[in-house]
Design an enzyme around this catalytic site. Structure first.
Site, PDB file in Angstrom:
ATOM      1  N   ILE A 137       3.283  -0.553  20.242  1.00  0.00           N
ATOM      2  CA  ILE A 137       1.886  -0.463  19.817  1.00  0.00           C
ATOM      3  C   ILE A 137       1.416  -1.805  19.276  1.00  0.00           C
ATOM      4  CG2 ILE A 137       0.382   0.556  18.042  1.00  0.00           C
ATOM      5  CD1 ILE A 137       2.056   3.156  18.409  1.00  0.00           C
ATOM      6  N   HIS A 166       3.425  -5.736  16.181  1.00  0.00           N
ATOM      7  CA  HIS A 166       4.723  -5.570  16.834  1.00  0.00           C
ATOM      8  C   HIS A 166       5.885  -5.701  15.850  1.00  0.00           C
ATOM      9  CE1 HIS A 166       3.459  -6.214  21.305  1.00  0.00           C
ATOM     10  NE2 HIS A 166       2.571  -5.512  20.632  1.00  0.00           N
ATOM     11  N   HIS A 203       0.815  -1.210   0.000  1.00  0.00           N
ATOM     12  CA  HIS A 203       0.000   0.000   0.000  1.00  0.00           C
ATOM     13  C   HIS A 203       0.854   1.267   0.000  1.00  0.00           C
ATOM     14  CE1 HIS A 203      -2.896  -3.063   0.976  1.00  0.00           C
ATOM     15  NE2 HIS A 203      -3.864  -2.206   0.744  1.00  0.00           N
TER      16      HIS A 203
END
Length: 332
Positions: free
Chosen positions: A168, A305, A44
């Site tokens: 995150i 991760h 993407h």
């Protein structure tokens, strides 16, 4: 081949400016495409760029358009993208959802008349980096058969959920087993898919990405479950934005534009103190990763991760770009 971030951004910027995009917008858009690629999401980022330029040239994307707020209901807002550049507008909409969440604890922005946002995970990550839970999804043109059908009538409608853990934790997934972008990545690398990703022309499950790209019989994630999720995500995005559904985008437009998207931010710290939040998240992560492995050589992974490692590797060693994709960009 390997390229640097600067080479990648410069190549994107050159092409955008040559298509009449103003310098400031071109720089911001090129930056987002390059950051997506640097993060390891080639499908993407760099791979998608020629398709983005095609839509720009066709007039599907209006580079000088700006999103416009239509309705405000406190924590909920409705916006019209006015067919502006997809990734730049999506970033603005998640920023707005975060602003609303700072005031109300939760913010929801529903966007209509939008363009493809490229890497959806960028916007969930954007929220999580600021300490918010980020949730977003989009509908699309019909590119997947509903469960039990042969004809494309639903979208892959990717859903992103990002959690402000350390690192995150983020799920970024289409409602198909693989996005079309990942089919392309595997085909270009000469690889079969690791699991079945669709049906061949005879109706048999297949791991051949090129076959699925051609016949468009991509497999919904979890079979009937992914099919069902695609449908309800489309319904919610359509209703909240007062925008176009997958059916409308597919039947009324010449290509994938004018789509509907949702951006949600939740301020966790209004509900739980920081040390407690961190301890609870760490316990969840430790509990999951301490499970006995099915394969001793294969670590148990937590979603998202890997991007921290991929980013560090690409910054250290250079960004891998497929030769044929790079040649396309150089020729634009």
């Amino acid at each position: 081949m390997k390229v640097t971030f600067e080479q990648l951004k410069a190549a994107f910027n050159r092409v955008l400016i040559s298509r009449g995009v103003d310098n400031e917008t071109a720089d911001a858009c090129a930056e987002m495409f390059a950051r997506t690629t640097e993060s390891g999401v080639y499908s993407h980022g760099v791979n998608r760029f020629p398709r983005f330029i095609q839509q720009l040239e066709n007039g599907d994307i209006i580079p000088d358009a700006q999103p416009k707020r239509i309705t405000s209901l406190g924590a909920i807002e409705q916006w019209d993208a006015q067919r502006s550049i997809g990734n730049l507008t999506a970033k603005k909409m998640m920023d707005r959802a975060i602003e609303l969440a700072a005031d109300h604890g939760i913010g929801l922005v529903a966007l209509r008349n939008a363009n493809h946002w490229m890497r959806g995970g960028s916007y969930g990550w954007q929220a999580a980096e600021k300490g918010y839970i980020g949730i977003c999804w989009t509908n699309s043109i019909a590119v997947m058969p509903p469960w039990g059908a042969k004809e494309c009538r639903i979208g892959t409608n990717p859903l992103i959920v990002a959690i402000p853990s350390t690192p995150i934790t983020m799920v970024d997934m289409s409602m198909s087993m693989f996005s079309y972008g990942m089919l392309e990545v595997n085909r270009l690398a000469g690889r079969q898919l690791p699991v079945d990703g669709g049906f061949d022309d005879e109706g048999n499950l297949t791991k051949e990405p090129g076959v699925i790209e051609k016949n468009r019989r991509i497999l919904p994630m979890g079979y009937w479950k992914g099919s069902g999720m695609s449908i309800v995500l489309d319904m919610i995005a359509t209703l909240l934005s007062d925008g176009a559904s997958v059916a409308e985008v597919t039947e009324d437009n010449s290509d994938e534009y004018g789509i509907s998207q949702i951006f949600i931010a939740i301020e966790v710290d209004k509900l739980i103190d920081g040390p407690t939040r961190d301890a609870k998240l760490q316990r969840i992560m430790d509990y999951v990763t301490s499970a006995e492995r099915a394969d001793e050589n294969q670590a148990i992974r937590l979603p998202g991760h890997e991007f921290t490692t991929l980013l560090a590797e690409n910054r250290r060693n250079g960004i891998t770009v497929d030769d044929s994709v790079w040649a396309k960009i150089q020729a634009l």
